[in-house]
Scaffold this active site. Structure first.
Site, PDB file in Angstrom:
ATOM      1  N   TRP A  19      49.840  16.622  52.230  1.00  0.00           N
ATOM      2  CA  TRP A  19      48.592  17.329  52.513  1.00  0.00           C
ATOM      3  C   TRP A  19      48.360  18.451  51.502  1.00  0.00           C
ATOM      4  CZ3 TRP A  19      44.582  15.898  55.092  1.00  0.00           C
ATOM      5  CH2 TRP A  19      44.706  15.010  56.170  1.00  0.00           C
ATOM      6  N   ASN A  53      59.738  26.935  61.836  1.00  0.00           N
ATOM      7  CA  ASN A  53      61.062  27.453  62.140  1.00  0.00           C
ATOM      8  C   ASN A  53      61.919  27.434  60.881  1.00  0.00           C
ATOM      9  OD1 ASN A  53      60.785  27.969  64.936  1.00  0.00           O
ATOM     10  ND2 ASN A  53      61.003  25.791  65.396  1.00  0.00           N
ATOM     11  N   LYS A  62      65.942  35.001  64.002  1.00  0.00           N
ATOM     12  CA  LYS A  62      65.248  33.950  64.743  1.00  0.00           C
ATOM     13  C   LYS A  62      66.032  32.637  64.679  1.00  0.00           C
ATOM     14  CE  LYS A  62      60.682  32.089  65.675  1.00  0.00           C
ATOM     15  NZ  LYS A  62      60.827  30.647  65.556  1.00  0.00           N
TER      16      LYS A  62
END
Length: 304
Positions: free
Chosen positions: A90, A106, A184
């Site tokens: 894309w 992520n 994270k």
């Protein structure tokens, strides 16, 4: 040079939960949004989002074939990590020398994931801290507690901030993005695989044996993160466990949702990245390595 976003068109690559959340919020602020998904799937022409303030439906455009796309000034990449080839296909059409690419994924190494179709100075790594759950192809439920997006305090981040603030998700800027990303990853590399393997939600971490397993994994992830330059104090493991304890009852994980839906699991860019990092720094990570083998077997795909 990119200026303020105004009401510029925005392309969102990946119509999953996070992509739908971005599309809904930006379209709701008057941005013409084009959702970019897989060829042959049913198109999405509207997105209905719900949160603590109610429910709203907005119109979006749909593209299912990269060959028919054209460059945008603003692109949000919200695919799963194992969909990197699709995202790059894309970007080959959507990005040019003036495009700013927000990578809302992520893991770590966000800039490398979209190279060579976007240069470092035009890429905004973005940590997603809000919770989004997709219901069907065109409905998303958004839950958040505090800033939902974390970006770096650099030139690209400062250019993207006005657009991201329009989402209403809350934007937090950090000087040390490496540490923020590894904090994270500590959550995602441990909570995602263990909930998916047990088919249980966050209450599973109240079981003493699972909690001990999680603590060992978190210590291994933190050691790799420190070797990669993240500033993770000794109490980082306890901080993550306390964060899991504070999750609302019934909270799950994206990997658990994918397993229950029969979708491919996003383990390689999370736990796989940790194990590869451990090998690269000659660090022992036996428990993370074992859990990676189990989750890869569950997904019926070879370990990276």
């Amino acid at each position: 040079m990119l200026g303020t976003p105004g009401r510029d068109p925005v392309a969102v690559v990946g119509p999953g939960a996070v992509g739908l959340a971005f599309a809904a919020r930006l379209a709701g602020q008057g941005h013409p949004v084009t959702l970019c998904g897989r060829s042959g799937t049913a198109p999405v022409s509207t997105v209905t989002s719900s949160d603590g303030h109610g429910t709203r439906t907005v119109e979006v455009a749909w593209r299912g074939e990269p060959a028919r796309a054209h460059p945008f000034r603003w692109v949000v990449v919200a695919t799963k990590l194992h969909q990197g080839d699709a995202a790059r296909a894309w970007l080959e059409r959507l990005a040019d020398g003036d495009t700013l690419v927000v990578v809302a994924q992520n893991g770590i190494g966000h800039r490398e994931l979209v190279a060579p179709h976007a240069t470092h100075r035009h890429v905004v790594p973005t940590l997603v801290h809000f919770n989004a759950e997709r219901h069907g192809r065109d409905r998303v439920e958004i839950r958040q507690d505090g800033p939902g997006l974390v970006i770096g305090d650099d030139a690209a981040g400062r250019r993207a901030r006005p657009l991201l603030e329009r989402t209403g998700l809350g934007v937090h800027t950090v000087a040390d993005f490496t540490t923020a990303a590894w904090r994270k990853l500590m959550v995602n590399a441990v909570a995602n695989p263990l909930t998916a393997l047990t088919c249980r939600r966050v209450e599973v971490f109240g079981d003493p044996s699972v909690r001990d397993l999680a603590a060992t994994m978190l210590a291994e992830v933190a050691a790799v993160g420190r070797a990669e330059g993240a500033r993770l104090p000794p109490e980082a493991v306890d901080d993550v466990l306390a964060w899991l304890d504070a999750r609302p009852a019934g909270a799950g994980s994206s990997m658990l949702a994918d397993r229950l839906a029969g979708r491919r699991l996003e383990y390689d860019g999370l736990l796989g990245a940790v194990v590869r990092g451990a090998r690269g720094h000659a660090l022992a990570a036996p428990v993370c390595t074992a859990v990676l083998a189990l989750i890869a077997a569950l997904d019926a795909r070879p370990v990276a």
